[in-house]
Design a protein around this motif. Structure first.
Motif, PDB file in Angstrom:
ATOM      1  N   VAL A  20       0.858  -1.188   0.000  1.00  5.58           N
ATOM      2  CA  VAL A  20       0.000   0.000   0.000  1.00  5.58           C
ATOM      3  C   VAL A  20       0.892   1.236   0.000  1.00  5.58           C
ATOM      4  O   VAL A  20       1.661   1.459   0.937  1.00  5.58           O
ATOM      5  CB  VAL A  20      -0.924   0.029   1.232  1.00  5.58           C
ATOM      6  N   GLY A  21       0.795   2.026  -1.058  1.00 11.84           N
ATOM      7  CA  GLY A  21       1.535   3.279  -1.139  1.00 11.84           C
ATOM      8  C   GLY A  21       0.583   4.455  -1.237  1.00 11.84           C
ATOM      9  O   GLY A  21      -0.634   4.312  -1.103  1.00 11.84           O
ATOM     10  N   GLN A  22       1.125   5.623  -1.467  1.00 14.26           N
ATOM     11  CA  GLN A  22       0.296   6.805  -1.699  1.00 14.26           C
ATOM     12  C   GLN A  22       1.124   7.854  -2.412  1.00 14.26           C
ATOM     13  O   GLN A  22       2.357   7.801  -2.415  1.00 14.26           O
ATOM     14  CB  GLN A  22      -0.271   7.361  -0.394  1.00 14.26           C
ATOM     15  N   GLU A  23       0.441   8.810  -3.039  1.00  7.78           N
ATOM     16  CA  GLU A  23       1.123   9.874  -3.774  1.00  7.78           C
ATOM     17  C   GLU A  23       0.311  11.152  -3.722  1.00  7.78           C
ATOM     18  O   GLU A  23      -0.920  11.119  -3.609  1.00  7.78           O
ATOM     19  CB  GLU A  23       1.314   9.489  -5.253  1.00  7.78           C
ATOM     20  N   ILE A  24       0.997  12.277  -3.845  1.00  2.00           N
ATOM     21  CA  ILE A  24       0.329  13.542  -4.097  1.00  2.00           C
ATOM     22  C   ILE A  24      -0.294  13.479  -5.491  1.00  2.00           C
ATOM     23  O   ILE A  24       0.256  12.854  -6.402  1.00  2.00           O
ATOM     24  CB  ILE A  24       1.329  14.716  -3.997  1.00  2.00           C
ATOM     25  N   THR A  32      -4.288   6.904  -2.431  1.00  2.00           N
ATOM     26  CA  THR A  32      -3.611   5.624  -2.235  1.00  2.00           C
ATOM     27  C   THR A  32      -3.250   5.010  -3.582  1.00  2.00           C
ATOM     28  O   THR A  32      -4.049   5.026  -4.520  1.00  2.00           O
ATOM     29  CB  THR A  32      -4.514   4.674  -1.438  1.00  2.00           C
ATOM     30  N   VAL A  33      -2.044   4.485  -3.677  1.00  2.00           N
ATOM     31  CA  VAL A  33      -1.573   3.787  -4.876  1.00  2.00           C
ATOM     32  C   VAL A  33      -1.194   2.368  -4.471  1.00  2.00           C
ATOM     33  O   VAL A  33      -0.429   2.171  -3.524  1.00  2.00           O
ATOM     34  CB  VAL A  33      -0.355   4.491  -5.501  1.00  2.00           C
ATOM     35  N   MET A  34      -1.727   1.387  -5.181  1.00  2.00           N
ATOM     36  CA  MET A  34      -1.448  -0.010  -4.870  1.00  2.00           C
ATOM     37  C   MET A  34      -0.354  -0.552  -5.784  1.00  2.00           C
ATOM     38  O   MET A  34      -0.308  -0.243  -6.979  1.00  2.00           O
ATOM     39  CB  MET A  34      -2.721  -0.842  -5.014  1.00  2.00           C
ATOM     40  N   GLU A  46      -2.693   6.471   3.871  1.00  2.00           N
ATOM     41  CA  GLU A  46      -2.145   5.726   5.010  1.00  2.00           C
ATOM     42  C   GLU A  46      -2.878   4.406   5.226  1.00  2.00           C
ATOM     43  O   GLU A  46      -3.318   4.070   6.320  1.00  2.00           O
ATOM     44  CB  GLU A  46      -2.170   6.597   6.272  1.00  2.00           C
ATOM     45  N   GLY A  47      -2.991   3.629   4.145  1.00  2.00           N
ATOM     46  CA  GLY A  47      -3.805   2.432   4.167  1.00  2.00           C
ATOM     47  C   GLY A  47      -3.117   1.206   4.740  1.00  2.00           C
ATOM     48  O   GLY A  47      -1.892   1.121   4.846  1.00  2.00           O
ATOM     49  N   THR A  48      -3.948   0.219   5.092  1.00  2.00           N
ATOM     50  CA  THR A  48      -3.484  -1.080   5.569  1.00  2.00           C
ATOM     51  C   THR A  48      -4.303  -2.159   4.888  1.00  2.00           C
ATOM     52  O   THR A  48      -5.508  -2.000   4.678  1.00  2.00           O
ATOM     53  CB  THR A  48      -3.602  -1.180   7.102  1.00  2.00           C
ATOM     54  N   VAL A  49      -3.654  -3.270   4.529  1.00  2.00           N
ATOM     55  CA  VAL A  49      -4.316  -4.307   3.741  1.00  2.00           C
ATOM     56  C   VAL A  49      -4.157  -5.666   4.411  1.00  2.00           C
ATOM     57  O   VAL A  49      -3.170  -5.926   5.102  1.00  2.00           O
ATOM     58  CB  VAL A  49      -3.747  -4.338   2.300  1.00  2.00           C
ATOM     59  N   ILE A  50      -5.151  -6.524   4.205  1.00  2.00           N
ATOM     60  CA  ILE A  50      -5.131  -7.887   4.730  1.00  2.00           C
ATOM     61  C   ILE A  50      -5.767  -8.800   3.685  1.00  2.00           C
ATOM     62  O   ILE A  50      -6.640  -8.367   2.919  1.00  2.00           O
ATOM     63  CB  ILE A  50      -5.893  -7.978   6.081  1.00  2.00           C
ATOM     64  N   GLU A  51      -5.327 -10.058   3.624  1.00  2.00           N
ATOM     65  CA  GLU A  51      -5.996 -11.037   2.763  1.00  2.00           C
ATOM     66  C   GLU A  51      -6.984 -11.830   3.603  1.00  2.00           C
ATOM     67  O   GLU A  51      -6.648 -12.340   4.676  1.00  2.00           O
ATOM     68  CB  GLU A  51      -4.996 -11.992   2.117  1.00  2.00           C
ATOM     69  N   ARG A  52      -8.213 -11.929   3.109  1.00  2.00           N
ATOM     70  CA  ARG A  52      -9.231 -12.696   3.809  1.00  2.00           C
ATOM     71  C   ARG A  52      -9.179 -14.160   3.377  1.00  2.00           C
ATOM     72  O   ARG A  52      -8.536 -14.509   2.381  1.00  2.00           O
ATOM     73  CB  ARG A  52     -10.606 -12.075   3.564  1.00  2.00           C
ATOM     74  N   LYS A  53      -9.861 -15.005   4.120  1.00  2.00           N
ATOM     75  CA  LYS A  53      -9.768 -16.445   3.878  1.00  2.00           C
ATOM     76  C   LYS A  53     -10.299 -16.851   2.513  1.00  2.00           C
ATOM     77  O   LYS A  53      -9.901 -17.885   1.966  1.00  2.00           O
ATOM     78  CB  LYS A  53     -10.499 -17.205   4.989  1.00  2.00           C
TER      79      LYS A  53
END
Length: 579
Positions: A163-167, A175-177, A207-214
């Motif tokens: 998870v990234g980000q940019e102006i 947010t930029v993935m 300022e994102g956070t990521v998770i993989e679900r089942k």
């Protein structure tokens, strides 16, 4: 490689003075290093700092370090960073390169004549294939300003998701993935997620956070200014959908999720503090919640740490499960370094903070009566505090009471004058109002066309309050307001007629200037002492080799230097009033 010893007792003692309050079942970690952390093949722990990889094999009591870069002059890892050890044993770090940071002198985010491309804080990643002993040459992902990176995972498929980000040209963050299918050797850019709100330097969906679900789907949580976290989902990390608000109340700060060994998903974030549930900015409490149904619902939050001091914060968290059930929690802001077992969280809690009651002023003192430019402001030493200290230094026993209330107009002040001022039989009343009276709320829908309090009513309110104070045998001192200057946030809200977004004083001259001038005339007419704060600003700024902007916190409120000016102007007038 060199070895250095961190003594547990020395570290904790040195750190305790600034430490947050911990959950009753938590303990301080025996080091000051910040996460993120990963576990190494030998059972050790690894993290990074600006230039080194740091390794411990004794639960953080001692650490060894090795250099991250063959050319250290070219790179410096930012405080916000992500770290991952893949199932193949490759360690990948991602961060902003502070060495290449560039921006216009004086910042000037969103201002006329400045390009968003002038703001540069590149995103990089680098890898280690030997558990952090040596590192490959960093790989640049992008050049634009990236304000935060702190989340990277590996999917069951082996794909890495960052998870990234940019102006962006709209003068906010988006947010930029990023994804990598070769364990971080190269990266593919995915969707940009922009929720479309804001034009200042901390605005946007970021300022994102990521998770993989089942079920193999990806779930993303983002910081916004909406009062809630926002979410989006993806099947592959490249294409994202469903960007929308969640029900998770949050102040303006980042969350972090992590999959625990028991299968639950943990979420760390700054929810509005329990003692101030309407706050959108306080980072005083760090909350932890769990989901056992793959983010559909979350448990009741537990406050794992708090800092209730002036300006206190425990924010930008990193969560690491050192062993089953043992969580290491560190923060970039607030210096939190703690561990706690999930099984112990229900066995106690941090008490709800109760702010100290306001002191009751004694009769015969001085009351500072105003709006947010008068009111207490965290750790800032406001002019009321400075005046009281100056009086005490010359042996005066006069008390000074701050009766400033944010957002107040003279209309509001009249309603509370009896309870907040006259009730205490003051000897001197200092009045400073005008900014909120004169403002035209062009940001509303539909936009306002007139000031909140018309000039005639403003003067009438002041006459009534001056007369009431004089009838109560109090001396009155009037003050003009401080000047106003544009900031990106203020331009976003007020940068349209009658205001002139292109003029340096364009937020002040259309309306506030006439209110200050009318106040000067009223003071002369009623023979009331006047402290002309507005007129004194330019000379005081020049004397201190700064600008009017340099005396304001946010374009509207005086900073330390601005508060100093007001106190210096007030002192001789107060001395004359109490002779």
């Amino acid at each position: 490689m060199r070895l250095f010893l961190l003594l547990l007792t020395a570290t904790v003692t040195a750190f305790a003075a600034e430490s947050p309050t911990l959950h009753p079942k938590a303990a301080a970690l025996p080091f000051t290093h910040q996460g993120p952390f990963v576990s190494t093949a030998d059972g050790g722990v690894l993290c990074i700092d600006a230039a080194n990889a740091l390794r411990s094999t004794d639960e953080g009591r001692t650490w060894s370090n090795s250099a991250l870069f063959a050319e250290p002059a070219k790179f410096s890892v930012s405080n916000e960073r992500a770290l991952l050890r893949t199932k193949e044993g490759v360690i990948i770090s991602a961060w902003m390169n502070s060495t290449e940071r560039a921006q216009p002198k004086g910042w000037h985010w969103g201002e006329k004549g400045v390009s968003w491309r002038d703001f540069v804080l590149p995103t990089y990643s680098c890898r280690s294939t030997d558990d952090g002993k040596t590192w490959e040459t960093p790989v640049k992902l992008s050049d634009p300003w990236c304000g935060c990176i702190h989340s990277m995972i590996q999917m069951k498929s082996g794909r890495i998701v960052l998870v990234g980000q940019e102006i962006i040209p709209q003068w906010r963050h988006a947010t930029v993935m990023w994804v990598s299918d070769d364990l971080g050797k190269s990266w593919q850019r995915g969707d940009m997620l922009d929720y479309g709100v804001g034009t200042h330097d901390h605005a946007g969906s970021l300022e994102g956070t990521v998770i993989e679900r089942k079920d193999g789907s990806l779930y993303l949580l983002l910081r916004t200014e909406a009062g809630f976290l926002w979410q989006a989902t993806s099947r592959d990390g490249l294409k994202w959908e469903g960007l929308q608000q969640t029900k998770i109340a949050s102040v303006t700060c980042c969350p972090q999720m992590a999959r625990l060994s028991d299968g639950r998903i943990a979420l760390l974030w700054n929810a509005p503090p329990r003692h101030d549930p309407n706050s959108g900015a306080s980072r005083a409490e760090l909350s932890l919640a769990f989901s056992d149904d793959e983010t559909a619902t979350w448990s009741k939050p537990v406050i794992v740490a708090a800092n209730y001091g002036a300006g206190g914060r425990v924010s930008y968290p990193y969560l690491y499960e050192r062993k089953a059930g043992e969580l290491w929690i560190t923060t970039m802001q607030g210096g939190l370094r703690m561990k706690v077992n999930t099984a112990d969280l229900a066995a106690g809690e941090i008490p709800v903070f109760v702010p100290a009651p306001k002191s009751v002023p004694k009769p015969g003192g001085i009351i500072m009566f105003g709006d947010s430019t008068t009111a207490p402001r965290g750790s800032l030493k406001v002019y009321a505090t400075r005046v009281e200290a100056a009086l005490q230094s010359v042996g005066s026993t006069l008390g000074v009471y701050n009766a400033g209330v944010g957002g107040n107009t003279t209309r509001d002040a009249r309603k509370r004058m009896e309870t907040d001022v006259l009730k205490y039989k003051p000897r001197v009343v200092v009045m400073q109002f005008g900014i909120n009276d004169s403002v035209v709320d062009v940001w509303k829908n539909p936009p306002a066309a007139k000031p909140r309090v018309p000039l005639g009513e403003y003067l009438l309110n002041l006459r009534i309050m001056i007369t009431a104070a004089q009838n109560a045998k109090a001396k009155v001192i009037l003050m003009t307001t401080n000047p106003l200057r544009w900031t990106p946030k203020l331009k976003e809200m007020y940068g349209k007629p009658p205001y002139d977004a292109a003029a340096e004083d364009g937020f002040e001259s259309p309306t506030l200037a006439s209110y200050n001038e009318a106040l000067r005339k009223l003071a002369a007419e009623m023979k009331v002492p006047l402290v002309d704060v507005r007129a004194a600003y330019p000379e005081f700024a020049a004397k201190h080799k700064t600008t009017i902007d340099g005396m304001l916190l946010d374009g509207m409120h005086p900073n330390d230097l601005g508060q100093q000016l007001v106190a210096e102007l007030l002192m001789p007038v107060i001395r004359d009033a109490v002779r």
